[in-house]
Design a protein around this motif. Structure first.
Motif: not given
Length: 93
Positions: A60-71
């Motif tokens: 879940l935190v890795a997915a948040i990191a991916a979303l952050l990078a995408g943003g």
């Protein structure tokens, strides 16, 4: 008198173009400065969140990191588009 009016109008137009060009150059400078800062913040934020994801082994935190990078990638893309438009305007001037 008729020869003075075109000179005055031409001088005003030259001053207007100079002012517009100076404003465009300041915008370009600002885009370069803020673009570098945005990239640094994005990389730093992603690195911290990704490190947390690895340390707690959380997808879940890795997915948040991916979303952050995408943003940040979207923001950087928008910023780059603004820079390209402003650079084109400077070239046109």
């Amino acid at each position: 008198m008729s020869t003075r009016e075109p000179d005055a109008v031409e001088g005003q137009l030259v001053e207007l173009v100079k002012a517009d060009y100076d404003a465009t150059q300041r915008a370009l400078s600002g885009f370069v400065t803020s673009g570098g800062q945005l990239r640094a913040i994005g990389i730093g934020a992603w690195g911290v969140v990704f490190a947390v994801a690895v340390s707690v082994e959380s997808s879940l935190v890795a997915a948040i990191a991916a979303l952050l990078a995408g943003g940040f990638a979207i923001i950087d893309g928008y910023h780059s588009a603004l820079y390209r438009q402003t650079l084109e305007r400077a070239r046109d001037l």
